[in-house]
Design a protein around this motif. Structure first.
Motif, PDB file in Angstrom:
ATOM      1  N   GLU A  26     -33.401 -30.064 -30.483  1.00 35.84           N
ATOM      2  CA  GLU A  26     -33.626 -31.144 -29.536  1.00 35.84           C
ATOM      3  C   GLU A  26     -32.961 -32.391 -30.096  1.00 35.84           C
ATOM      4  O   GLU A  26     -33.147 -32.730 -31.271  1.00 35.84           O
ATOM      5  N   ALA A  27     -32.204 -33.076 -29.271  1.00 36.25           N
ATOM      6  CA  ALA A  27     -31.401 -34.205 -29.740  1.00 36.25           C
ATOM      7  C   ALA A  27     -32.229 -35.278 -30.434  1.00 36.25           C
ATOM      8  O   ALA A  27     -31.834 -35.783 -31.490  1.00 36.25           O
ATOM      9  N   ALA A  28     -33.366 -35.636 -29.892  1.00 34.06           N
ATOM     10  CA  ALA A  28     -34.169 -36.716 -30.474  1.00 34.06           C
ATOM     11  C   ALA A  28     -34.903 -36.286 -31.732  1.00 34.06           C
ATOM     12  O   ALA A  28     -35.238 -37.124 -32.572  1.00 34.06           O
ATOM     13  N   GLU A  29     -35.148 -34.987 -31.890  1.00 29.74           N
ATOM     14  CA  GLU A  29     -35.939 -34.505 -33.021  1.00 29.74           C
ATOM     15  C   GLU A  29     -35.093 -34.062 -34.204  1.00 29.74           C
ATOM     16  O   GLU A  29     -35.501 -34.199 -35.345  1.00 29.74           O
ATOM     17  N   VAL A  41     -23.881 -34.352 -35.772  1.00 32.10           N
ATOM     18  CA  VAL A  41     -23.011 -34.691 -34.642  1.00 32.10           C
ATOM     19  C   VAL A  41     -23.838 -34.658 -33.361  1.00 32.10           C
ATOM     20  O   VAL A  41     -24.477 -33.646 -33.064  1.00 32.10           O
ATOM     21  N   LEU A  42     -23.845 -35.774 -32.638  1.00 30.41           N
ATOM     22  CA  LEU A  42     -24.493 -35.829 -31.329  1.00 30.41           C
ATOM     23  C   LEU A  42     -23.468 -35.418 -30.287  1.00 30.41           C
ATOM     24  O   LEU A  42     -22.408 -36.040 -30.179  1.00 30.41           O
ATOM     25  N   ASN A  43     -23.779 -34.409 -29.520  1.00 30.51           N
ATOM     26  CA  ASN A  43     -22.876 -33.918 -28.486  1.00 30.51           C
ATOM     27  C   ASN A  43     -23.177 -34.624 -27.167  1.00 30.51           C
ATOM     28  O   ASN A  43     -23.479 -33.999 -26.163  1.00 30.51           O
ATOM     29  N   GLY A  44     -23.137 -35.954 -27.197  1.00 29.25           N
ATOM     30  CA  GLY A  44     -23.454 -36.776 -26.035  1.00 29.25           C
ATOM     31  C   GLY A  44     -23.815 -38.169 -26.504  1.00 29.25           C
ATOM     32  O   GLY A  44     -23.568 -38.530 -27.647  1.00 29.25           O
ATOM     33  N   ALA A  45     -24.442 -38.944 -25.605  1.00 29.73           N
ATOM     34  CA  ALA A  45     -24.744 -40.344 -25.913  1.00 29.73           C
ATOM     35  C   ALA A  45     -26.229 -40.553 -26.172  1.00 29.73           C
ATOM     36  O   ALA A  45     -27.072 -39.756 -25.766  1.00 29.73           O
ATOM     37  N   THR A  46     -26.532 -41.651 -26.850  1.00 35.71           N
ATOM     38  CA  THR A  46     -27.897 -42.094 -27.056  1.00 35.71           C
ATOM     39  C   THR A  46     -28.019 -43.541 -26.594  1.00 35.71           C
ATOM     40  O   THR A  46     -27.133 -44.350 -26.848  1.00 35.71           O
ATOM     41  N   GLU A  47     -29.109 -43.833 -25.878  1.00 32.34           N
ATOM     42  CA  GLU A  47     -29.380 -45.203 -25.452  1.00 32.34           C
ATOM     43  C   GLU A  47     -30.351 -45.896 -26.406  1.00 32.34           C
ATOM     44  O   GLU A  47     -30.658 -47.060 -26.225  1.00 32.34           O
ATOM     45  N   ILE A  48     -30.841 -45.149 -27.386  1.00 29.04           N
ATOM     46  CA  ILE A  48     -31.775 -45.699 -28.371  1.00 29.04           C
ATOM     47  C   ILE A  48     -31.231 -45.446 -29.768  1.00 29.04           C
ATOM     48  O   ILE A  48     -30.340 -44.620 -29.957  1.00 29.04           O
ATOM     49  N   THR A  49     -31.770 -46.152 -30.743  1.00 31.14           N
ATOM     50  CA  THR A  49     -31.410 -45.878 -32.137  1.00 31.14           C
ATOM     51  C   THR A  49     -32.154 -44.612 -32.553  1.00 31.14           C
ATOM     52  O   THR A  49     -33.394 -44.599 -32.542  1.00 31.14           O
ATOM     53  N   PRO A  50     -31.440 -43.547 -32.905  1.00 28.37           N
ATOM     54  CA  PRO A  50     -32.099 -42.274 -33.222  1.00 28.37           C
ATOM     55  C   PRO A  50     -32.635 -42.248 -34.660  1.00 28.37           C
ATOM     56  O   PRO A  50     -32.134 -41.547 -35.535  1.00 28.37           O
ATOM     57  N   LEU A  53     -33.240 -39.018 -36.591  1.00 30.40           N
ATOM     58  CA  LEU A  53     -32.017 -38.371 -37.065  1.00 30.40           C
ATOM     59  C   LEU A  53     -31.462 -39.087 -38.289  1.00 30.40           C
ATOM     60  O   LEU A  53     -30.990 -38.448 -39.228  1.00 30.40           O
ATOM     61  N   TYR A  54     -31.515 -40.418 -38.273  1.00 30.47           N
ATOM     62  CA  TYR A  54     -31.051 -41.185 -39.437  1.00 30.47           C
ATOM     63  C   TYR A  54     -31.771 -40.718 -40.693  1.00 30.47           C
ATOM     64  O   TYR A  54     -31.177 -40.545 -41.750  1.00 30.47           O
ATOM     65  N   LEU A  63     -23.712 -39.679 -39.429  1.00 34.32           N
ATOM     66  CA  LEU A  63     -24.054 -39.274 -38.074  1.00 34.32           C
ATOM     67  C   LEU A  63     -22.948 -39.792 -37.173  1.00 34.32           C
ATOM     68  O   LEU A  63     -22.571 -40.959 -37.268  1.00 34.32           O
ATOM     69  N   VAL A  64     -22.427 -38.917 -36.320  1.00 31.64           N
ATOM     70  CA  VAL A  64     -21.369 -39.301 -35.391  1.00 31.64           C
ATOM     71  C   VAL A  64     -21.877 -39.038 -33.985  1.00 31.64           C
ATOM     72  O   VAL A  64     -22.417 -37.973 -33.696  1.00 31.64           O
ATOM     73  N   GLY A  65     -21.714 -40.026 -33.107  1.00 36.60           N
ATOM     74  CA  GLY A  65     -22.141 -39.867 -31.732  1.00 36.60           C
ATOM     75  C   GLY A  65     -21.718 -41.059 -30.901  1.00 36.60           C
ATOM     76  O   GLY A  65     -21.143 -42.020 -31.418  1.00 36.60           O
ATOM     77  N   VAL A  66     -22.024 -40.985 -29.628  1.00 36.31           N
ATOM     78  CA  VAL A  66     -21.712 -42.080 -28.712  1.00 36.31           C
ATOM     79  C   VAL A  66     -22.987 -42.883 -28.491  1.00 36.31           C
ATOM     80  O   VAL A  66     -24.032 -42.326 -28.160  1.00 36.31           O
TER      81      VAL A  66
END
Length: 109
Positions: A26-29, A41-50, A53-54, A63-66
């Protein structure tokens, strides 16, 4: 397990990268159980600071993502170093926000 993760494993194995582990989560977890990671690697975008994941990055991990926290969206690289996180913009991008990484609705005066 996603077919994308399975395909990535096959391609990496075919290229001789036996030291790479591919995990789908799960992307957020993320996958805290198997942390720390050198790269996420995030395979998409995040509107929040993850933040979750950090915290799964090892020292020197990236961490690489949009990030859709700004306009335009920007592909970013976040580096963990000495209990701090630094980020650098790479290029403008436009991709869908990943489930679980969207901004929650909020009431603002």
């Amino acid at each position: 397990d996603s077919s994308l993760a399975a395909k990535a494993r096959d391609v990496l194995a075919g290229l001789g990268f036996g030291n790479v582990t591919v995990r789908a989560a799960e992307a957020a977890e993320g996958d805290a159980e198997n942390a720390p990671y050198d790269v996420i690697v995030l395979n998409g975008a995040t509107e929040i600071t993850p933040d979750r994941l950090y915290r799964q990055l090892g020292d020197g991990g990236r961490l690489v993502g949009v990030f859709a926290t700004m306009v335009p969206q920007r592909a970013m690289i976040v580096t963990h170093s000495h209990d701090d996180f630094g980020s650098r913009a790479l290029f403008d991008a436009a991709v869908p926000v990943l489930p679980g990484l969207g901004r929650l609705p909020a009431f603002v005066f």
